[in-house]
Design an enzyme around this catalytic site. Sequence first.
Site, mmCIF file in Angstrom:
data_model
loop_
_atom_site.group_PDB
_atom_site.id
_atom_site.type_symbol
_atom_site.label_atom_id
_atom_site.label_comp_id
_atom_site.label_asym_id
_atom_site.label_seq_id
_atom_site.Cartn_x
_atom_site.Cartn_y
_atom_site.Cartn_z
ATOM 1 N N ASN A 284 29.799 12.197 -51.997
ATOM 2 C CA ASN A 284 29.150 11.422 -53.056
ATOM 3 C C ASN A 284 29.949 11.432 -54.358
ATOM 4 O OD1 ASN A 284 28.307 14.164 -52.948
ATOM 5 N ND2 ASN A 284 26.802 13.762 -54.511
ATOM 6 N N HIS B 282 11.893 18.902 -52.224
ATOM 7 C CA HIS B 282 12.041 18.997 -53.679
ATOM 8 C C HIS B 282 10.721 18.683 -54.369
ATOM 9 C CE1 HIS B 282 16.639 17.988 -53.743
ATOM 10 N NE2 HIS B 282 16.340 18.953 -52.904
ATOM 11 N N TYR C 22 18.478 19.428 -65.283
ATOM 12 C CA TYR C 22 19.062 19.115 -63.990
ATOM 13 C C TYR C 22 18.010 18.731 -62.946
ATOM 14 C CZ TYR C 22 20.673 19.600 -59.331
ATOM 15 O OH TYR C 22 20.894 19.343 -58.014
ATOM 16 N N HIS D 125 22.042 25.208 -60.755
ATOM 17 C CA HIS D 125 23.096 24.183 -60.764
ATOM 18 C C HIS D 125 24.299 24.547 -61.616
ATOM 19 C CE1 HIS D 125 24.396 19.863 -60.332
ATOM 20 N NE2 HIS D 125 23.999 20.207 -59.124
ATOM 21 N N GLU E 189 19.586 29.364 -56.504
ATOM 22 C CA GLU E 189 20.763 28.626 -56.018
ATOM 23 C C GLU E 189 21.764 28.370 -57.143
ATOM 24 O OE1 GLU E 189 19.534 25.043 -54.104
ATOM 25 O OE2 GLU E 189 21.406 24.010 -54.536
ATOM 26 N N ASP E 190 23.024 28.420 -56.791
ATOM 27 C CA ASP E 190 24.124 28.101 -57.706
ATOM 28 C C ASP E 190 23.920 28.701 -59.095
ATOM 29 O OD1 ASP E 190 25.337 26.656 -55.688
ATOM 30 O OD2 ASP E 190 24.564 24.720 -56.338
ATOM 31 N N GLU F 276 27.223 24.613 -51.881
ATOM 32 C CA GLU F 276 27.095 23.206 -51.484
ATOM 33 C C GLU F 276 28.375 22.421 -51.744
ATOM 34 O OE1 GLU F 276 23.677 22.386 -53.993
ATOM 35 O OE2 GLU F 276 24.857 20.934 -55.124
ATOM 36 N N HIS G 9 23.015 22.494 -47.681
ATOM 37 C CA HIS G 9 22.755 21.405 -48.620
ATOM 38 C C HIS G 9 22.302 20.178 -47.819
ATOM 39 C CE1 HIS G 9 23.761 19.085 -52.211
ATOM 40 N NE2 HIS G 9 24.667 18.386 -51.575
ATOM 41 N N ASP H 155 22.143 12.028 -50.344
ATOM 42 C CA ASP H 155 23.509 11.502 -50.410
ATOM 43 C C ASP H 155 24.360 12.011 -49.247
ATOM 44 O OD1 ASP H 155 23.771 13.419 -53.397
ATOM 45 O OD2 ASP H 155 24.317 14.104 -51.392
#
Length: 407
Positions: free
Chosen positions: A37, A122, A159, A214, A238-239, A264, A314, A318
């Site tokens: 993406n 989500h 985010y 993120h 996450e992240d 991801e 992930h 997309d």
Amino acid sequence: MKIEKAEVFVTCPDRNYVILKITTESGLVGIGDATLNGREIAVSAYLENHICPQLIGKDAKNIEDIWQLLYRGAYWRRGPVTMTAIAAVDVALWDIKGKAANMPIFDLLGGSSRDGLLVYGHATGKSIDQLIDEYHKHKEMGYRALRVQASIPGIERSYGVSKDKSSTYEPATKGAIPEEENWSTEKYLSYAPKIFDAIRNKFGFDDHLLHDAHHRLTPLEAAQLGKSVEDFKLFWLEDPTPAENQESFRMIRQHTTTPIAVGEIFNSIWDCKTLIEEQLVDYIRATVCHAGGITHLRRIADFASLYQIKMGAHGPSDISPAGMAAGLHLGMWIPNFGIQEFMGYSEKMLSVFNVNWTFEDGYLHPGFKPGLGVDFIEDEAAKYLISRSFTNSSLNRRDSLELVSWV
Ligand SMILES: [Mg+2]
């Protein structure tokens, strides 16, 4: 099973997708997702110019050998564009092998390790009240695990939260060029625990709760966040911090028992070697379609299993339905599977990809059709013009269906 033709398609049924189609002399067809993406055209050009010509005449049965040829033969190893292109070839060849053997891919890999894959959706809100509504809706849909994100008061854009009034979720890399954001770590760190507190108070502790920072935090800030939310028993954080410097996760690990997920944007086993060997994370989020296909992600999963680290791929929209299906087949086999991200697809997307998976009570199953179990409908794909996504505007003039055949 000689390869006769390799074709690349670019289409946009709500999101841009790049699909590789490989056809053998005997007429067997395999497809692979080549979508990266925000860099879709780079992968389609890499396939068209560098990979497709090499495939003609090769025996489609020899998946590992072709993988090694494409990886080592390029001289330039790794990187998201290369590894996404290799992944598309790899998955298309597994699709062909499954059809030739009359077996779903997960059977070729060694069979099922589970009845279905636990997935998470989500739930996103512009306020905590809206988040609670969204969470409730997703529970009604059957989800047992949810990623929760909410706007942070005092920060213009948070985010994953849409600025558009008609929707709550904002996918990454949507739009012509990347948007710049104002950010306040102080405001985020003090507000984030309130989000989880509200959800646990309302819905209890039965569901799995996930959250994505993120890549916004330094290792020390991530350690502070992990420590401050331990009582809410997250499935994962996450992240929390960027992972280019894998050693930086040592700081987080030393200070919190909140489980950590990352990866991801990883595209090879080398991106997570230290994270795995030092057990600095709990879940690796690399995907089949960005990390060299089933052949390479299986290698990462096996390596992670030695250190009791699980896989949690992930899976936003997309990644095309073909890429999702490949992840589901591998996930059925992976002994150290953890969870799969799945936010579903629009009707338009599913008009281009006929899928055979089933979703029930929060679990996905890829179905039992031979191969990948996904048909790419070229006539439908041809209807949807590629959308400008982090690209030069001249690409708007490309045909909706890019097609290069090597015969
Ligand atoms: Mg993420």
